[in-house]
Design a protein around this motif. Structure first.
Motif, PDB file in Angstrom:
ATOM      1  N   PRO A  19       0.818  -1.230   0.000  1.00 35.48           N
ATOM      2  CA  PRO A  19       0.000   0.000   0.000  1.00 35.48           C
ATOM      3  C   PRO A  19       0.843   1.268   0.000  1.00 35.48           C
ATOM      4  O   PRO A  19       0.318   2.362  -0.216  1.00 35.48           O
ATOM      5  N   ARG A  20       2.161   1.122   0.233  1.00 37.81           N
ATOM      6  CA  ARG A  20       3.030   2.299   0.213  1.00 37.81           C
ATOM      7  C   ARG A  20       3.024   2.961  -1.173  1.00 37.81           C
ATOM      8  O   ARG A  20       3.219   4.166  -1.301  1.00 37.81           O
ATOM      9  N   PHE A  21       2.824   2.144  -2.215  1.00 37.68           N
ATOM     10  CA  PHE A  21       2.782   2.667  -3.577  1.00 37.68           C
ATOM     11  C   PHE A  21       1.396   2.383  -4.138  1.00 37.68           C
ATOM     12  O   PHE A  21       1.051   1.242  -4.428  1.00 37.68           O
ATOM     13  N   ALA A  22       0.598   3.432  -4.265  1.00 35.36           N
ATOM     14  CA  ALA A  22      -0.814   3.271  -4.613  1.00 35.36           C
ATOM     15  C   ALA A  22      -1.000   2.695  -6.012  1.00 35.36           C
ATOM     16  O   ALA A  22      -1.919   1.917  -6.254  1.00 35.36           O
ATOM     17  N   ASP A  23      -0.152   3.078  -6.955  1.00 32.04           N
ATOM     18  CA  ASP A  23      -0.233   2.542  -8.308  1.00 32.04           C
ATOM     19  C   ASP A  23       1.150   2.607  -8.933  1.00 32.04           C
ATOM     20  O   ASP A  23       2.102   3.115  -8.336  1.00 32.04           O
ATOM     21  N   LEU A  24       1.253   2.106 -10.162  1.00 29.32           N
ATOM     22  CA  LEU A  24       2.570   2.036 -10.804  1.00 29.32           C
ATOM     23  C   LEU A  24       3.195   3.409 -11.007  1.00 29.32           C
ATOM     24  O   LEU A  24       4.415   3.549 -11.009  1.00 29.32           O
ATOM     25  N   ALA A  25       2.363   4.431 -11.175  1.00 31.09           N
ATOM     26  CA  ALA A  25       2.898   5.766 -11.407  1.00 31.09           C
ATOM     27  C   ALA A  25       3.693   6.281 -10.213  1.00 31.09           C
ATOM     28  O   ALA A  25       4.548   7.163 -10.364  1.00 31.09           O
ATOM     29  N   THR A  26       3.431   5.746  -9.019  1.00 31.04           N
ATOM     30  CA  THR A  26       4.139   6.211  -7.828  1.00 31.04           C
ATOM     31  C   THR A  26       5.415   5.418  -7.558  1.00 31.04           C
ATOM     32  O   THR A  26       6.200   5.788  -6.686  1.00 31.04           O
TER      33      THR A  26
END
Length: 286
Positions: free
Chosen positions: A75-82
């Motif tokens: 959950p630290r990275f909400a989606d690939l863009a992050t």
């Protein structure tokens, strides 16, 4: 960090210590990089720390699998863009190695520049191929056209690599894009062999797309490009495919004339038997 009397904000000192520890204590080096990746106030430092952390982790046994869990299943990275770009490059390489083209395509989407250590042309071409085979062939074709326009094919090896991606487009049924790219490659062909092959591949796409007359024209162009009377192996193959396409287009007499020419020119028993059978089938069609 405390033992080394480092203060938050002294990014260069943290990076230097992590670099010194990378060989003798890689766990500590990864910890320092992980800390910087989360606490640095400078985006460029966070990117650099993520990059070094990821490379150190990927070098460990099963490190690549853990890297994927940390960045894609957290959950630290909400989606690939992050996910940091450097990490996305590494994860894409892992996905390619695993044959997961769809994940590789998602990871590379939006990454327009190669990593600093990569061969720019080869990286962009690999990215295009991932797009083509990973489910976005239209975008891959567009990117390949831009690549050829911006970075002209300079060597035979590069030409062959670009041609391989065009074959991928044909494989997934993007024949209009394949034809356009093959025609664009024409002026870049370095020798007679390449110039002769390109219309043959164009013909293959026309035939697959249900345009037999256009296919026949392109096959004949391939056969006669260097010599209108050529009957070497390549020319015979191109003329044979032209005859098959002419027959499919309903031009049976023209197809028969081509096959008869090939029959008169060959002494190979197996090939003669094939041509005679094809001629008999044309007589039945008429």
């Amino acid at each position: 960090g405390n033992r080394a009397q480092l203060l938050v904000g002294q990014d260069a000192a943290w990076l230097e210590l992590a670099g010194q520890l990378a060989a003798q204590d890689p766990l500590a080096a990864r910890a320092l990089h992980a800390t910087l990746a989360q606490t640095s106030l400078r985006p460029e430092t966070r990117q650099q720390a993520h990059d070094r952390f990821a490379r150190l982790l990927a070098a460990e046994p099963r490190g690549a699998a853990l890297l994927q869990r940390l960045y894609l299943d957290s959950p630290r990275f909400a989606d690939l863009a992050t996910v940091p770009e450097a990490v996305r490059h590494l994860l894409a390489e892992r996905a390619l190695a695993d044959g997961d083209l769809r994940l590789a395509s998602r990871l590379l989407a939006g990454l327009d520049a190669p990593p600093d250590t990569a061969d720019g042309f080869a990286w962009r071409l690999r990215r295009v191929r991932v797009l083509v085979l990973g489910g976005d062939p239209a975008r891959g074709a567009l990117e390949l056209g831009r690549l050829v326009e911006a970075d002209p094919v300079a060597t035979t090896a590069q030409f062959e690599r670009v041609l391989q991606v065009v074959f991928d487009l044909q494989t997934v049924g993007e024949h209009a894009a394949a034809i356009a790219l093959l025609e664009r490659l024409g002026p870049l062909a370095a020798d007679d062999r390449q110039r002769r092959e390109l219309p043959f591949w164009v013909a293959d796409s026309h035939r697959a797309a249900g345009r037999p007359l256009e296919a026949a024209r392109a096959y004949l162009r391939s056969a006669t490009l260097l010599d209108p009377f050529a009957l070497d192996e390549w020319a015979q193959s191109a003329r044979y495919q032209a005859a098959k396409s002419l027959a499919a287009a309903g031009l049976v007499a023209d197809a028969r004339n081509l096959l008869q020419m090939l029959l008169n020119a060959t002494r190979d028993p197996g090939r003669r038997a094939t041509l005679q059978r094809d001629l008999q089938q044309l007589w039945l069609l008429e």
